[in-house]
Write an enzyme that holds these catalytic residues in place. Structure first.
Site, PDB file in Angstrom:
ATOM      1  N   HIS A  28      33.587  40.674  47.215  1.00  0.00           N
ATOM      2  CA  HIS A  28      34.973  40.985  46.824  1.00  0.00           C
ATOM      3  C   HIS A  28      35.709  39.695  46.457  1.00  0.00           C
ATOM      4  O   HIS A  28      36.328  39.597  45.383  1.00  0.00           O
ATOM      5  CB  HIS A  28      35.696  41.692  47.972  1.00  0.00           C
ATOM      6  CG  HIS A  28      37.128  42.010  47.668  1.00  0.00           C
ATOM      7  ND1 HIS A  28      37.538  43.205  47.121  1.00  0.00           N
ATOM      8  CD2 HIS A  28      38.255  41.268  47.830  1.00  0.00           C
ATOM      9  CE1 HIS A  28      38.840  43.194  46.959  1.00  0.00           C
ATOM     10  NE2 HIS A  28      39.308  42.027  47.389  1.00  0.00           N
ATOM     11  N   GLU A  29      35.644  38.713  47.334  1.00  0.00           N
ATOM     12  CA  GLU A  29      36.335  37.449  47.084  1.00  0.00           C
ATOM     13  C   GLU A  29      35.687  36.678  45.938  1.00  0.00           C
ATOM     14  O   GLU A  29      36.377  35.960  45.201  1.00  0.00           O
ATOM     15  CB  GLU A  29      36.353  36.601  48.360  1.00  0.00           C
ATOM     16  CG  GLU A  29      37.065  37.249  49.536  1.00  0.00           C
ATOM     17  CD  GLU A  29      38.502  37.650  49.233  1.00  0.00           C
ATOM     18  OE1 GLU A  29      39.127  37.000  48.358  1.00  0.00           O
ATOM     19  OE2 GLU A  29      39.007  38.603  49.855  1.00  0.00           O
ATOM     20  N   HIS A  32      37.306  37.681  42.690  1.00  0.00           N
ATOM     21  CA  HIS A  32      38.554  36.943  42.464  1.00  0.00           C
ATOM     22  C   HIS A  32      38.257  35.513  42.016  1.00  0.00           C
ATOM     23  O   HIS A  32      38.875  34.999  41.083  1.00  0.00           O
ATOM     24  CB  HIS A  32      39.374  36.886  43.762  1.00  0.00           C
ATOM     25  CG  HIS A  32      39.914  38.201  44.221  1.00  0.00           C
ATOM     26  ND1 HIS A  32      40.548  39.089  43.374  1.00  0.00           N
ATOM     27  CD2 HIS A  32      39.941  38.775  45.459  1.00  0.00           C
ATOM     28  CE1 HIS A  32      40.944  40.157  44.067  1.00  0.00           C
ATOM     29  NE2 HIS A  32      40.572  39.987  45.329  1.00  0.00           N
TER      30      HIS A  32
END
Length: 381
Positions: A28-29, A32
């Site tokens: 998920h990170e 980003h």
């Protein structure tokens, strides 16, 4: 039981839990991070976990990669942010020289900020597709033929005219290749009339049945699904292993991901309408329990759980709640429409409200875990 045995028993659940959660959070990170780098934003920190550092290093771009003590999440801190939730540090922003502003998150065009934020949930869906693809490609799929072995007395199936030996060929025109295919359609269609195309003694007949809504237990709690009242024969000849090439594995993975998305959306909608039970909302305790049980089955089962959790994290983060990615995207949509950012105080109020909602959800989910665990212990006692 000795201290070593207690530690071993706890480790059976804690280690798989940390593996699954870290995998989901990392990707998920990473979503980003990668899109942020692509957009030219400086990234101050990439943290897996919260709290004091266990290990850290700084790369050649000035990003501090850190592994922290509490493995219950993570964050990417962009330049100009006050914290890992992408809340702008107003004082630092005002004092920034122009060359630093240019690589700060808050100074980017709205479409870039939206792309960076959306990349996190998108990475969760990509991770799920990759995991499902690997499972289908390397393990194949165990397929149980859609042949009825037993019909429950007094069930919807009995009333509709199902008989042992019937092979379910299609439901509402959709071809059925396995008993699981039939179950998925039936479970998602409670109180909805379905038309079954059935092969019986080399003849095709049509039967109409309306699955009855019933509560069933799942690893994450109780859910309400449609039930027909038929059982499959577990004879060896009714099972086969279906193998897939790479392209078919990707297609199947996409379908599996969409199924989980649709089922999760249906559950959330059912919660809002009062049709679903809240006891299926699980927190870290229950996830740790299920992770341990899946690890006992094997790596494929544990990765399958990771894929499902990754999808859930992606969906949760897309909800338009301030503090979550979906809340940021809502703010950016408003900014794009009105040509300027929402008022600073309105954003601050939204983040406080979002923090309250997210914290309340976590507390409630953990409460559910504790209640469930207490009942289990009392039952064992």
């Amino acid at each position: 039981m000795s201290i070593i045995a207690h530690i071993w028993s706890a480790g059976v659940y804690i280690v798989p839990f940390i593996f699954v959660l870290s995998l989901v959070v990392f990707f998920h990170e990473l979503g980003h991070f990668l899109v942020g780098r692509w957009c030219g934003v400086k990234i101050d920190a990439f943290s897996l976990g919260f709290g004091p550092e266990i290990f850290a290093f700084v790369d050649r771009y000035g990003t501090r990669w850190r592994l922290a003590v509490l493995p219950l999440g993570g964050y990417v801190k962009f330049h100009g942010d006050a914290n890992g939730a992408s809340v702008t540090d107003r004082e630092a922003a005002a004092a920034m020289p122009e060359h630093e502003r240019a690589v700060s998150f808050f100074a980017q065009k709205v479409w870039k900020r939206a792309a960076i934020v959306a990349a996190g949930p998108a990475a969760n869906f990509v991770l799920a597709i990759v995991i499902f693809t690997c499972i289908f490609y390397f393990n194949g799929r165990a397929v149980l033929s859609p042949v009825v072995d037993k019909v429950a007395a007094g069930s919807v199936a009995e009333g509709a005219g199902f008989q042992p030996g019937d092979r379910i060929v299609a439901i509402d025109g959709d071809k059925i290749a396995s008993f699981e295919d039939m179950q998925r359609i039936v479970q998602a269609s409670s109180d909805v009339a379905l038309t079954f195309e059935v092969e019986r003694q080399d003849k095709l007949i049509e039967l109409v049945a309306t699955p009855h809504r019933r509560e069933i237990k799942t690893p994450f709690g109780t859910t309400r699904v449609g039930v027909l009242g038929v059982e499959a024969g577990a004879k060896p000849e009714n099972w086969r292993t279906q193998r897939f090439g790479l392209i078919d594995s990707v297609k199947r993975a996409g379908s599996e991901t969409w199924f989980v998305v649709a089922r999760t959306g249906s559950y959330v909608g059912g919660l809002v309408m009062g049709r679903e039970s809240t006891d299926q909302l699980s927190g870290p305790i229950r996830i740790a329990e299920v992770s341990g049980e899946m690890a006992k089955i094997g790596l494929a089962a544990l990765l399958n759980l990771a894929a499902i959790l990754s999808i859930s994290v992606g969906i949760l983060n897309l909800m338009p709640i301030p503090l979550l990615d979906g809340g940021h995207l809502f703010y950016y949509a408003v900014e794009a429409v009105q040509g300027k950012a929402m008022h600073e105080k309105a954003q601050e109020f939204g983040f406080k409200l979002g923090l309250t909602l997210v914290a309340s959800l976590m507390i409630f989910a953990t409460y559910n875990d504790i209640v469930r665990l207490t009942r289990q212990l009392l039952h064992l006692g």
